[in-house]
Design a protein around this motif. Structure first.
Motif, PDB file in Angstrom:
ATOM      1  N   MET A  13       0.849  -1.201   0.000  1.00 33.68           N
ATOM      2  CA  MET A  13       0.000   0.000   0.000  1.00 33.68           C
ATOM      3  C   MET A  13       0.883   1.250   0.000  1.00 33.68           C
ATOM      4  SD  MET A  13      -2.745   1.344   2.866  1.00 33.68           S
ATOM      5  CE  MET A  13      -3.865  -0.014   2.593  1.00 33.68           C
ATOM      6  N   ASP A  14       0.502   2.246  -0.794  1.00 31.00           N
ATOM      7  CA  ASP A  14       1.215   3.506  -0.811  1.00 31.00           C
ATOM      8  C   ASP A  14       1.121   4.151   0.577  1.00 31.00           C
ATOM      9  OD1 ASP A  14       2.125   6.100  -1.173  1.00 31.00           O
ATOM     10  OD2 ASP A  14       1.304   6.265  -3.180  1.00 31.00           O
ATOM     11  N   PRO A  15       2.270   4.494   1.210  1.00 30.88           N
ATOM     12  CA  PRO A  15       2.214   5.070   2.558  1.00 30.88           C
ATOM     13  C   PRO A  15       1.415   6.361   2.635  1.00 30.88           C
ATOM     14  CG  PRO A  15       4.423   5.263   1.607  1.00 30.88           C
ATOM     15  CD  PRO A  15       3.657   4.322   0.734  1.00 30.88           C
ATOM     16  N   TRP A  16       1.325   7.090   1.519  1.00 26.33           N
ATOM     17  CA  TRP A  16       0.566   8.339   1.538  1.00 26.33           C
ATOM     18  C   TRP A  16      -0.924   8.098   1.727  1.00 26.33           C
ATOM     19  CZ3 TRP A  16       2.909  12.726   2.314  1.00 26.33           C
ATOM     20  CH2 TRP A  16       4.244  12.877   1.918  1.00 26.33           C
ATOM     21  N   LEU A  17      -1.408   6.927   1.282  1.00 25.49           N
ATOM     22  CA  LEU A  17      -2.831   6.610   1.454  1.00 25.49           C
ATOM     23  C   LEU A  17      -3.186   6.431   2.922  1.00 25.49           C
ATOM     24  CD1 LEU A  17      -3.392   4.090  -1.488  1.00 25.49           C
ATOM     25  CD2 LEU A  17      -3.931   6.546  -1.395  1.00 25.49           C
ATOM     26  N   LEU A  18      -2.194   6.127   3.746  1.00 23.93           N
ATOM     27  CA  LEU A  18      -2.402   6.013   5.185  1.00 23.93           C
ATOM     28  C   LEU A  18      -1.978   7.280   5.912  1.00 23.93           C
ATOM     29  CD1 LEU A  18      -3.213   4.177   7.552  1.00 23.93           C
ATOM     30  CD2 LEU A  18      -0.865   3.337   7.601  1.00 23.93           C
ATOM     31  N   PHE A  19      -0.929   7.923   5.403  1.00 25.50           N
ATOM     32  CA  PHE A  19      -0.359   9.081   6.096  1.00 25.50           C
ATOM     33  C   PHE A  19      -1.310  10.285   6.098  1.00 25.50           C
ATOM     34  CE2 PHE A  19       2.405  12.893   6.205  1.00 25.50           C
ATOM     35  CZ  PHE A  19       3.009  12.681   7.435  1.00 25.50           C
ATOM     36  N   ILE A  20      -1.869  10.605   4.946  1.00 24.51           N
ATOM     37  CA  ILE A  20      -2.736  11.786   4.855  1.00 24.51           C
ATOM     38  C   ILE A  20      -3.966  11.658   5.748  1.00 24.51           C
ATOM     39  CG2 ILE A  20      -4.147  13.206   3.331  1.00 24.51           C
ATOM     40  CD1 ILE A  20      -1.197  13.622   2.916  1.00 24.51           C
ATOM     41  N   PRO A  21      -4.736  10.546   5.664  1.00 24.38           N
ATOM     42  CA  PRO A  21      -5.885  10.417   6.577  1.00 24.38           C
ATOM     43  C   PRO A  21      -5.484  10.414   8.046  1.00 24.38           C
ATOM     44  CG  PRO A  21      -6.053   8.844   4.778  1.00 24.38           C
ATOM     45  CD  PRO A  21      -4.683   9.418   4.706  1.00 24.38           C
ATOM     46  N   ALA A  22      -4.326   9.806   8.357  1.00 26.42           N
ATOM     47  CA  ALA A  22      -3.870   9.795   9.747  1.00 26.42           C
ATOM     48  C   ALA A  22      -3.586  11.216  10.222  1.00 26.42           C
ATOM     49  CB  ALA A  22      -2.623   8.926   9.889  1.00 26.42           C
ATOM     50  N   PRO A  78       8.913   8.112  11.224  1.00 28.05           N
ATOM     51  CA  PRO A  78       9.611   6.927  10.704  1.00 28.05           C
ATOM     52  C   PRO A  78       8.699   5.780  10.297  1.00 28.05           C
ATOM     53  CG  PRO A  78      10.715   7.749  12.681  1.00 28.05           C
ATOM     54  CD  PRO A  78       9.406   8.473  12.565  1.00 28.05           C
ATOM     55  N   GLN A  79       7.462   5.762  10.785  1.00 29.76           N
ATOM     56  CA  GLN A  79       6.564   4.656  10.451  1.00 29.76           C
ATOM     57  C   GLN A  79       6.220   4.622   8.956  1.00 29.76           C
ATOM     58  OE1 GLN A  79       6.437   2.815  13.020  1.00 29.76           O
ATOM     59  NE2 GLN A  79       7.203   4.430  14.351  1.00 29.76           N
ATOM     60  N   PHE A  80       6.424   5.735   8.258  1.00 26.84           N
ATOM     61  CA  PHE A  80       6.030   5.827   6.855  1.00 26.84           C
ATOM     62  C   PHE A  80       7.231   5.848   5.905  1.00 26.84           C
ATOM     63  CE2 PHE A  80       2.789   7.660   9.551  1.00 26.84           C
ATOM     64  CZ  PHE A  80       1.640   7.049   9.085  1.00 26.84           C
ATOM     65  N   ILE A  81       8.412   5.584   6.426  1.00 24.24           N
ATOM     66  CA  ILE A  81       9.613   5.543   5.599  1.00 24.24           C
ATOM     67  C   ILE A  81       9.672   4.215   4.851  1.00 24.24           C
ATOM     68  CG2 ILE A  81      12.142   5.499   5.647  1.00 24.24           C
ATOM     69  CD1 ILE A  81      10.928   8.239   6.115  1.00 24.24           C
ATOM     70  N   ARG A  82      10.019   4.280   3.572  1.00 21.68           N
ATOM     71  CA  ARG A  82      10.203   3.089   2.757  1.00 21.68           C
ATOM     72  C   ARG A  82      11.587   3.147   2.115  1.00 21.68           C
ATOM     73  NH1 ARG A  82       6.683   2.362   5.456  1.00 21.68           N
ATOM     74  NH2 ARG A  82       4.565   1.608   5.086  1.00 21.68           N
ATOM     75  N   GLN A  83      12.370   2.101   2.294  1.00 22.18           N
ATOM     76  CA  GLN A  83      13.731   2.084   1.764  1.00 22.18           C
ATOM     77  C   GLN A  83      13.740   2.231   0.238  1.00 22.18           C
ATOM     78  OE1 GLN A  83      16.441   2.178   3.515  1.00 22.18           O
ATOM     79  NE2 GLN A  83      15.482   1.928   5.528  1.00 22.18           N
ATOM     80  N   GLU A  84      12.714   1.694  -0.420  1.00 28.76           N
ATOM     81  CA  GLU A  84      12.683   1.744  -1.878  1.00 28.76           C
ATOM     82  C   GLU A  84      12.197   3.081  -2.423  1.00 28.76           C
ATOM     83  OE1 GLU A  84       8.737   0.131  -0.412  1.00 28.76           O
ATOM     84  OE2 GLU A  84      10.862  -0.120   0.055  1.00 28.76           O
ATOM     85  N   SER A  85      11.835   4.011  -1.534  1.00 28.91           N
ATOM     86  CA  SER A  85      11.268   5.294  -1.975  1.00 28.91           C
ATOM     87  C   SER A  85      12.295   6.413  -2.074  1.00 28.91           C
ATOM     88  CB  SER A  85      10.141   5.717  -1.033  1.00 28.91           C
ATOM     89  OG  SER A  85       9.093   4.771  -1.054  1.00 28.91           O
ATOM     90  N   GLY A  86      13.580   6.076  -1.983  1.00 25.77           N
ATOM     91  CA  GLY A  86      14.604   7.097  -2.152  1.00 25.77           C
ATOM     92  C   GLY A  86      15.256   7.513  -0.847  1.00 25.77           C
ATOM     93  N   ALA A  87      15.908   8.674  -0.888  1.00 24.35           N
ATOM     94  CA  ALA A  87      16.678   9.164   0.257  1.00 24.35           C
ATOM     95  C   ALA A  87      15.779   9.322   1.482  1.00 24.35           C
ATOM     96  CB  ALA A  87      17.348  10.484  -0.080  1.00 24.35           C
ATOM     97  N   VAL A  88      16.194   8.703   2.581  1.00 24.28           N
ATOM     98  CA  VAL A  88      15.392   8.745   3.807  1.00 24.28           C
ATOM     99  C   VAL A  88      15.249  10.163   4.352  1.00 24.28           C
ATOM    100  CG1 VAL A  88      15.274   7.960   6.203  1.00 24.28           C
ATOM    101  CG2 VAL A  88      15.844   6.351   4.393  1.00 24.28           C
ATOM    102  N   PRO A  89      16.336  10.971   4.403  1.00 23.12           N
ATOM    103  CA  PRO A  89      16.161  12.348   4.912  1.00 23.12           C
ATOM    104  C   PRO A  89      15.120  13.138   4.134  1.00 23.12           C
ATOM    105  CG  PRO A  89      18.489  11.788   4.803  1.00 23.12           C
ATOM    106  CD  PRO A  89      17.748  10.677   4.117  1.00 23.12           C
TER     107      PRO A  89
END
Length: 202
Positions: A1-10, A132-143
């Motif tokens: 699931m795209d983390p943004w689909l959870l992040f924005i409503p949260a 940090p709960q919404f960080i994905r290693q495959e999504s690029g630079a963590v910072p």
């Protein structure tokens, strides 16, 4: 699931739920100065930006030193979210509206909001636990991911606080006596935080 689909409503659910920051904004909005609540919300927003930058710097330095340490931080953050969610569920009750304050000048209101946010250690802990709960290693630079998440959270929080500030006088009349609505909002916030914690642990 795209983390943004959870992040924005949260973000929206957590920021719309009555809490200390919204109580502070309402206490300013109930004063005699026009737009006092909005300026208080802007001050809080700047403090959120400061906490975002601190979280990015601290967590990024930690990641560079040890990926294992970062995972430990994520699990500790999940446990903290579970704790916050449980407390929110336990304490769900009618919202007690704050008393109007003598707000002073616009600059003083803005500065007061900034200090309320910056000097609250719970806000710093929340950013370190939540982002940090919404960080994905495959999504690029963590910072960059942390910074983007923090900026989005800051924007949604400022918009929600500002809306409360602008509607303060109407909210004072509308919220009084609506016990069930306040309880449900607190329970929703608690459930979301606990779900985020369980999601990572699982």
């Amino acid at each position: 699931m795209d983390p943004w689909l959870l992040f924005i409503p949260a973000c929206l659910a957590l920021n719309l739920t009555p809490g200390p920051d919204i109580f502070f904004v309402l206490s300013q909005a109930f004063s005699e100065r026009r737009y006092a609540g909005l300026w208080a919300a802007l001050g809080l927003g700047l403090s959120y930006l400061g906490h975002t930058l601190l979280a990015v710097i601290g967590l990024s330095a930690l990641i560079m030193q040890s990926a294992t340490a970062f995972m430990v931080i994520k699990y500790l953050g999940a446990a903290y979210l579970l704790y916050l969610g449980w407390n929110s569920l336990r304490s769900a009750s009618a919202m007690t509206l704050p008393q109007a304050q003598n707000s002073g000048s616009i600059g003083r209101i803005f500065y007061r909001g900034l200090m309320v946010g910056l000097l609250n250690p719970k806000v710093a802990l929340f950013f370190l636990a939540f982002l940090p709960q919404f960080i994905r290693q495959e999504s690029g630079a963590v910072p960059l991911q942390l910074l983007t998440l923090g900026l989005v959270f800051t924007l949604t929080a400022t918009l929600c606080n500002g809306a409360y500030g602008l509607l303060g006088q109407r909210l004072k009349r509308a919220l009084q006596g609506r016990t069930r609505a306040s309880v449900m909002m607190n329970r929703l916030s608690g459930a979301i935080m606990m779900a985020l914690g369980v999601r990572l642990i699982m």
